[in-house]
Design a protein around this motif. Structure first.
Motif, short mmCIF file in Angstrom:
data_model
loop_
_atom_site.label_atom_id
_atom_site.label_comp_id
_atom_site.label_asym_id
_atom_site.label_seq_id
_atom_site.Cartn_x
_atom_site.Cartn_y
_atom_site.Cartn_z
N VAL A 105 0.83 -1.21 0.00
CA VAL A 105 0.00 0.00 0.00
C VAL A 105 0.86 1.26 0.00
O VAL A 105 0.56 2.23 -0.71
CB VAL A 105 -0.96 0.00 1.20
CG1 VAL A 105 -1.73 1.31 1.29
CG2 VAL A 105 -1.92 -1.17 1.11
N MET A 106 1.93 1.26 0.78
CA MET A 106 2.80 2.44 0.83
C MET A 106 3.47 2.69 -0.52
O MET A 106 3.65 3.84 -0.92
CB MET A 106 3.85 2.28 1.92
CG MET A 106 3.28 2.31 3.33
SD MET A 106 4.52 2.16 4.64
CE MET A 106 5.18 3.85 4.63
N SER A 107 3.79 1.62 -1.21
CA SER A 107 4.39 1.76 -2.54
C SER A 107 3.37 2.25 -3.56
O SER A 107 3.65 3.18 -4.34
CB SER A 107 4.97 0.42 -2.98
OG SER A 107 5.46 0.49 -4.30
N GLU A 108 2.19 1.66 -3.55
CA GLU A 108 1.16 2.03 -4.54
C GLU A 108 0.65 3.45 -4.33
O GLU A 108 0.38 4.16 -5.30
CB GLU A 108 0.00 1.03 -4.45
CG GLU A 108 0.33 -0.36 -4.95
CD GLU A 108 -0.84 -1.32 -4.79
OE1 GLU A 108 -0.77 -2.43 -5.37
OE2 GLU A 108 -1.82 -0.98 -4.10
N GLN A 109 0.51 3.85 -3.07
CA GLN A 109 -0.05 5.17 -2.77
C GLN A 109 1.03 6.22 -2.52
O GLN A 109 0.70 7.37 -2.22
CB GLN A 109 -0.98 5.06 -1.56
CG GLN A 109 -2.20 4.19 -1.78
CD GLN A 109 -3.20 4.26 -0.63
OE1 GLN A 109 -2.97 4.91 0.39
NE2 GLN A 109 -4.34 3.60 -0.81
N HIS A 110 2.28 5.83 -2.66
CA HIS A 110 3.41 6.77 -2.45
C HIS A 110 3.29 7.48 -1.10
O HIS A 110 3.35 8.71 -1.01
CB HIS A 110 3.47 7.80 -3.58
CG HIS A 110 3.51 7.20 -4.95
ND1 HIS A 110 4.59 6.50 -5.43
CD2 HIS A 110 2.56 7.15 -5.94
CE1 HIS A 110 4.34 6.07 -6.67
NE2 HIS A 110 3.11 6.44 -6.99
N ILE A 111 3.11 6.68 -0.06
CA ILE A 111 2.92 7.22 1.29
C ILE A 111 4.23 7.81 1.83
O ILE A 111 5.27 7.16 1.82
CB ILE A 111 2.41 6.13 2.26
CG1 ILE A 111 1.06 5.59 1.79
CG2 ILE A 111 2.33 6.67 3.68
CD1 ILE A 111 -0.05 6.60 1.77
N ASP A 112 4.17 9.05 2.27
CA ASP A 112 5.29 9.72 2.93
C ASP A 112 4.91 9.87 4.41
O ASP A 112 4.10 10.73 4.77
CB ASP A 112 5.53 11.10 2.30
CG ASP A 112 6.75 11.81 2.90
OD1 ASP A 112 7.14 11.48 4.04
OD2 ASP A 112 7.28 12.73 2.24
N SER A 113 5.45 9.01 5.24
CA SER A 113 5.05 9.00 6.66
C SER A 113 5.40 10.30 7.37
O SER A 113 4.69 10.72 8.29
CB SER A 113 5.71 7.82 7.38
OG SER A 113 7.13 7.92 7.33
N TYR A 114 6.47 10.96 6.92
CA TYR A 114 6.86 12.23 7.56
C TYR A 114 5.85 13.33 7.23
O TYR A 114 5.44 14.11 8.10
CB TYR A 114 8.27 12.63 7.11
CG TYR A 114 9.35 11.80 7.74
CD1 TYR A 114 9.98 12.20 8.92
CD2 TYR A 114 9.75 10.59 7.18
CE1 TYR A 114 10.97 11.44 9.52
CE2 TYR A 114 10.73 9.82 7.77
CZ TYR A 114 11.33 10.24 8.94
OH TYR A 114 12.30 9.48 9.53
N GLN A 115 5.45 13.38 5.98
CA GLN A 115 4.47 14.39 5.58
C GLN A 115 3.11 14.10 6.20
O GLN A 115 2.38 15.01 6.59
CB GLN A 115 4.34 14.43 4.05
CG GLN A 115 3.48 15.57 3.54
CD GLN A 115 3.98 16.93 4.01
OE1 GLN A 115 5.16 17.25 3.87
NE2 GLN A 115 3.08 17.73 4.57
N MET A 116 2.79 12.81 6.32
CA MET A 116 1.52 12.42 6.94
C MET A 116 1.50 12.86 8.41
O MET A 116 0.48 13.35 8.90
CB MET A 116 1.33 10.91 6.84
CG MET A 116 -0.02 10.43 7.31
SD MET A 116 -0.37 8.73 6.77
CE MET A 116 1.01 7.86 7.51
N ALA A 117 2.63 12.69 9.11
CA ALA A 117 2.73 13.13 10.50
C ALA A 117 2.55 14.64 10.60
O ALA A 117 1.87 15.16 11.49
CB ALA A 117 4.07 12.71 11.10
N SER A 118 3.16 15.35 9.65
CA SER A 118 3.05 16.81 9.63
C SER A 118 1.61 17.24 9.40
O SER A 118 1.11 18.17 10.05
CB SER A 118 3.95 17.37 8.53
OG SER A 118 3.92 18.78 8.53
#
Length: 269
Positions: A105-118
């Motif tokens: 899922v992180m690969s398909e949706q290009h998840i940026d955990s740092y930006q998500m936290a922000s």
């Protein structure tokens, strides 16, 4: 008042009906559905048959499918990896399936955990007036973010300079003279008091001046305090080793060389 026991299934169809009813309410993992069906019947063969057929028909998601869908929904709500792992483990999904689902899922949706936290921090806290750094870290950790991600989110927040720890907030309200007197009454010398006040983030820029004023008003007397602390231990100052121990002890208590020598001189007289 306890609930009455569930009516036990008398046939395989009864077990199917129970499974369909539960899944119509919400999605369940295989483990969760099995637990619910075990309350309906002790016939494990019926339960296995129902679960197998529901998986084949797609009415019940496999563990990896459930985990992937859960990840998608969680990331959509700015939930971090830590919380996702914790919740899926609680729902009976294996670590292997969780890891595979997260990676996909992180690969398909290009998840940026740092930006998500922000994003989550900014949406949750417009400012930090009514909170502390500890509360922010606690809330963000509960939502699945690690320390590095939280620190990044704080750095991106426009109000980052107003975020204070409990210790800093307490320090801002502290009265330097009052705090010095409190520690003095505990038998602590000047250097130890200064060190502890710094550790508590209290502004000590006026420390020397305040100590001088307290001395003039006879609210503190480190010479007398040093002598009192020495008396408590009853060292034999005629013995060199004992005298060295006494000196080291008073140094650790924060007294100056002059204060210690003065106390020992009085003791020897």
């Amino acid at each position: 008042m306890s609930q009455p026991p569930l009516r036990q299934a008398k046939s395989l169809d009864n077990v199917f009906n129970s499974a369909y009813w539960h899944l119509s309410q919400q999605d369940f993992t295989i483990s969760e559905l099995r637990s619910k069906l075990e309350r309906k019947t002790t016939n494990s063969q019926w339960i296995d048959t129902v679960i197998c057929r529901l998986l084949e028909s797609g009415y019940l998601k496999s563990n990896i499918e459930f985990a992937q869908r859960f990840c998608q929904l969680s990331f959509g709500n700015d939930i971090g990896v830590g919380a996702i792992k914790r919740k899926l483990l609680q729902r009976g999904i294996s670590e292997v399936d969780i890891t595979d689902a997260l990676e996909k899922v992180m690969s398909e949706q290009h998840i940026d955990s740092y930006q998500m936290a922000s994003n989550r921090l900014l949406n949750k806290f417009e400012h930090f007036n009514n909170t502390t750094a500890e509360k922010v870290f606690s809330q963000m950790t509960n939502k699945g973010f690690n320390r590095a991600e939280i620190n990044y989110a704080i750095e991106q927040h426009p109000a980052k300079d107003t975020l204070r720890s409990k210790l800093a907030i307490k320090a801002e309200k502290a009265d330097l003279a009052v705090e010095i007197i409190k520690l003095y009454k505990k038998g602590k010398g000047g250097s130890l008091i200064l060190q502890e006040l710094k550790q508590r983030l209290i502004d000590v820029s006026d420390f020397e001046q305040i100590v001088y004023q307290l001395s003039l008003s006879e609210q503190v007397d480190f010479y007398a305090s040093c002598k009192a602390e020495l008396d408590k231990k009853r060292y034999d100052l005629s013995d060199f080793k004992e005298k060295s121990k006494a000196y080291a002890y008073l140094c650790r208590k924060g007294f100056s060389s002059d204060e210690i020598k003065h106390a020992m001189l009085l003791e020897e007289e």
